[in-house]
Design an enzyme around this catalytic site. Sequence first.
Site, PDB file in Angstrom:
ATOM      1  N   GLN A  39       0.908  -1.077   0.006  1.00  0.00           N
ATOM      2  CA  GLN A  39      -0.031  -0.038   0.052  1.00  0.00           C
ATOM      3  C   GLN A  39       0.977   1.305  -0.199  1.00  0.00           C
ATOM      4  OE1 GLN A  39      -3.353  -0.917   3.105  1.00  0.00           O
ATOM      5  NE2 GLN A  39      -1.769  -2.199   3.373  1.00  0.00           N
ATOM      6  N   ASN A  40       2.120   0.999   0.177  1.00  0.00           N
ATOM      7  CA  ASN A  40       2.991   2.239   0.163  1.00  0.00           C
ATOM      8  C   ASN A  40       3.514   2.714  -0.923  1.00  0.00           C
ATOM      9  OD1 ASN A  40       2.895   1.311   3.032  1.00  0.00           O
ATOM     10  ND2 ASN A  40       5.138   0.483   2.843  1.00  0.00           N
ATOM     11  N   ASP A  58       6.206   4.780  -1.268  1.00  0.00           N
ATOM     12  CA  ASP A  58       7.674   4.874  -1.386  1.00  0.00           C
ATOM     13  C   ASP A  58       8.251   3.727  -2.124  1.00  0.00           C
ATOM     14  OD1 ASP A  58       7.568   3.458   1.889  1.00  0.00           O
ATOM     15  OD2 ASP A  58       8.416   2.525   0.329  1.00  0.00           O
ATOM     16  N   HIS A  83      -1.463   1.549  -4.180  1.00  0.00           N
ATOM     17  CA  HIS A  83      -1.942   2.913  -4.082  1.00  0.00           C
ATOM     18  C   HIS A  83      -1.079   3.799  -4.838  1.00  0.00           C
ATOM     19  CE1 HIS A  83      -3.815   1.578   0.218  1.00  0.00           C
ATOM     20  NE2 HIS A  83      -4.487   1.032  -0.828  1.00  0.00           N
ATOM     21  N   CYS A 105      -1.196  13.447 -15.484  1.00  0.00           N
ATOM     22  CA  CYS A 105      -1.940  14.793 -16.094  1.00  0.00           C
ATOM     23  C   CYS A 105      -3.533  14.261 -16.056  1.00  0.00           C
ATOM     24  CB  CYS A 105      -1.366  15.271 -17.200  1.00  0.00           C
ATOM     25  SG  CYS A 105      -2.456  16.367 -18.056  1.00  0.00           S
ATOM     26  N   CYS A 161       2.052  19.775 -16.893  1.00  0.00           N
ATOM     27  CA  CYS A 161       2.252  18.728 -17.978  1.00  0.00           C
ATOM     28  C   CYS A 161       2.659  19.549 -19.172  1.00  0.00           C
ATOM     29  CB  CYS A 161       1.089  18.116 -18.451  1.00  0.00           C
ATOM     30  SG  CYS A 161       1.020  16.973 -19.655  1.00  0.00           S
ATOM     31  N   THR A 163       0.338  -3.430   8.601  1.00  0.00           N
ATOM     32  CA  THR A 163      -0.793  -2.504   8.090  1.00  0.00           C
ATOM     33  C   THR A 163      -1.728  -2.605   9.180  1.00  0.00           C
ATOM     34  OG1 THR A 163      -2.325  -2.257   6.306  1.00  0.00           O
ATOM     35  CG2 THR A 163      -1.600  -4.613   6.747  1.00  0.00           C
ATOM     36  N   PRO A 189       3.282  -4.697  15.663  1.00  0.00           N
ATOM     37  CA  PRO A 189       3.354  -4.444  17.249  1.00  0.00           C
ATOM     38  C   PRO A 189       1.815  -4.549  17.802  1.00  0.00           C
ATOM     39  CG  PRO A 189       4.835  -2.762  16.186  1.00  0.00           C
ATOM     40  CD  PRO A 189       3.653  -3.505  15.280  1.00  0.00           C
ATOM     41  N   ALA A 199       8.411  -4.970  12.387  1.00  0.00           N
ATOM     42  CA  ALA A 199       9.059  -5.858  11.152  1.00  0.00           C
ATOM     43  C   ALA A 199      10.573  -5.857  10.961  1.00  0.00           C
ATOM     44  CB  ALA A 199       8.321  -5.071   9.965  1.00  0.00           C
TER      45      ALA A 199
HETATM   46  N1  APR Z   1       6.870  -2.775  12.278  1.00  0.00           N
HETATM   47  C1  APR Z   1       5.627  -3.285  11.908  1.00  0.00           C
HETATM   48  N2  APR Z   1       4.188  -2.719  11.996  1.00  0.00           N
HETATM   49  C2  APR Z   1       4.270  -1.435  12.407  1.00  0.00           C
HETATM   50  C3  APR Z   1       5.616  -0.817  12.979  1.00  0.00           C
HETATM   51  C4  APR Z   1       6.726  -1.652  12.676  1.00  0.00           C
HETATM   52  N3  APR Z   1       8.056  -1.067  13.156  1.00  0.00           N
HETATM   53  N4  APR Z   1       5.244   0.243  13.511  1.00  0.00           N
HETATM   54  C5  APR Z   1       3.873   0.457  13.246  1.00  0.00           C
HETATM   55  N5  APR Z   1       3.191  -0.574  12.640  1.00  0.00           N
HETATM   56  C6  APR Z   1       2.049  -0.858  12.292  1.00  0.00           C
HETATM   57  C7  APR Z   1       1.091  -0.173  13.318  1.00  0.00           C
HETATM   58  O1  APR Z   1       0.631  -0.833  14.438  1.00  0.00           O
HETATM   59  C8  APR Z   1      -0.194   0.105  12.281  1.00  0.00           C
HETATM   60  O2  APR Z   1      -1.064  -1.260  12.550  1.00  0.00           O
HETATM   61  O3  APR Z   1       1.660  -0.588  11.131  1.00  0.00           O
HETATM   62  C9  APR Z   1       0.404  -0.111  10.702  1.00  0.00           C
HETATM   63  C10 APR Z   1       0.214   1.148  10.241  1.00  0.00           C
HETATM   64  O4  APR Z   1      -0.890   1.387   9.956  1.00  0.00           O
HETATM   65  P1  APR Z   1      -1.436   2.681   9.061  1.00  0.00           P
HETATM   66  O5  APR Z   1      -0.799   3.612   9.611  1.00  0.00           O
HETATM   67  O6  APR Z   1      -3.016   2.816   9.091  1.00  0.00           O
HETATM   68  O7  APR Z   1      -0.753   2.316   7.668  1.00  0.00           O
HETATM   69  P2  APR Z   1      -1.540   1.452   6.389  1.00  0.00           P
HETATM   70  O8  APR Z   1      -2.253   0.218   6.914  1.00  0.00           O
HETATM   71  O9  APR Z   1      -0.564   1.127   5.330  1.00  0.00           O
HETATM   72  O10 APR Z   1      -2.384   2.362   5.809  1.00  0.00           O
HETATM   73  C11 APR Z   1      -3.179   2.128   4.656  1.00  0.00           C
HETATM   74  O11 APR Z   1      -4.136   4.240   4.289  1.00  0.00           O
HETATM   75  O12 APR Z   1      -4.089   6.193   4.472  1.00  0.00           O
HETATM   76  C12 APR Z   1      -4.068   5.351   3.634  1.00  0.00           C
HETATM   77  O13 APR Z   1      -3.251   5.433   1.591  1.00  0.00           O
HETATM   78  C13 APR Z   1      -2.916   5.419   2.610  1.00  0.00           C
HETATM   79  O14 APR Z   1      -1.601   3.282   2.162  1.00  0.00           O
HETATM   80  C14 APR Z   1      -2.216   3.894   3.293  1.00  0.00           C
HETATM   81  C15 APR Z   1      -3.370   3.294   3.743  1.00  0.00           C
END
Ligand code: APR
Length: 256
Positions: free
Chosen positions: A112-113, A115, A130, A138, A159, A201, A227, A244
């Site tokens: 979903q990242n 980066d 994403h 554009c 563009c 996630t 965590p 992770a």
């Molecule tokens: N290792 C593993 N998990 C971790 C760590 C770590 N070091 N640090 C935080 N987390 C976990 C958190 O506990 C949380 O459950 O990663 C998760 C991050 O959740 P979000 O911030 O909601 O991110 P994500 O799930 O990727 O969001 C999905 O939402 O906002 C939109 O488009 C954006 O791609 C994103 C999508």
Amino acid sequence: MATDADRPPQVSSGQIATVRRWLSAAKNLMVITGAGVSAESGVPTFRTADGLWRQFNPMDYATPEAFHQDPVKVWQWYDARRQGIVAAEPNAAHRALARLEEQGKTVFIVTQNVDDLHERAGSKQVIHLHGSIWRLRCERDGNVVENREAPLIEMPPTCFCGEVMRPDIVWFGEALPWRPLQQIEDYLLKGPVDLCLVIGTEASFGYIIELAVQAREHGARLVDINPRLTDLGKMADVQLPGKAGEVLADLLSSQP
Ligand code: APR
């Protein structure tokens, strides 16, 4: 005095041993990642205590309406994130996944990242559900370009046709692009999946949980690394309550 309830859950050696066994036997892995996999690289998450959506209203930065209302504001926000990602390095989690691929396993990463830390760690099969923070699109002529300027030279970037370009990222209220979905379908059609790792996630979107369920339906054991215990973590065969980078380094520590 601290009680067990106060201590963060520990990853048990039994859990690690079980997942290590599955990992070494697995030939075909699906890996679903979120912002948590890049947290140890210093890239902010979204919904954790210090997450972006705690500081910024997503409706002001991550919707087509916000962009059309004030493209410079949105681009300045993304420009700052781009500069943060350039300065970041892949962490032990990204590197561990790339190493598993080097060992000859299929490691199909659905992230979903936005980066590029998986690719910078050396992973070859990375599907960005994403979009990418390094692509601009554009809306007038559909032109998509790669742009790695950090900071951006032109604010906002435009563009050839003169239209202001937008980040080629999926915003709230927008559908997922068809191509990554097609790539996932093609991958799943190829045959059984041995192991599905879900890393970092919150799994806020149903399609992420659906993807993990599909992997399981294709034979995969489901392992969640986070965590925090999320709804998806509750569905997993094993939930590893840790960071992770630390957990994956531990899992691979006995591997050649
Ligand atoms: N290792 C593993 N998990 C971790 C760590 C770590 N070091 N640090 C935080 N987390 C976990 C958190 O506990 C949380 O459950 O990663 C998760 C991050 O959740 P979000 O911030 O909601 O991110 P994500 O799930 O990727 O969001 C999905 O939402 O906002 C939109 O488009 C954006 O791609 C994103 C999508």
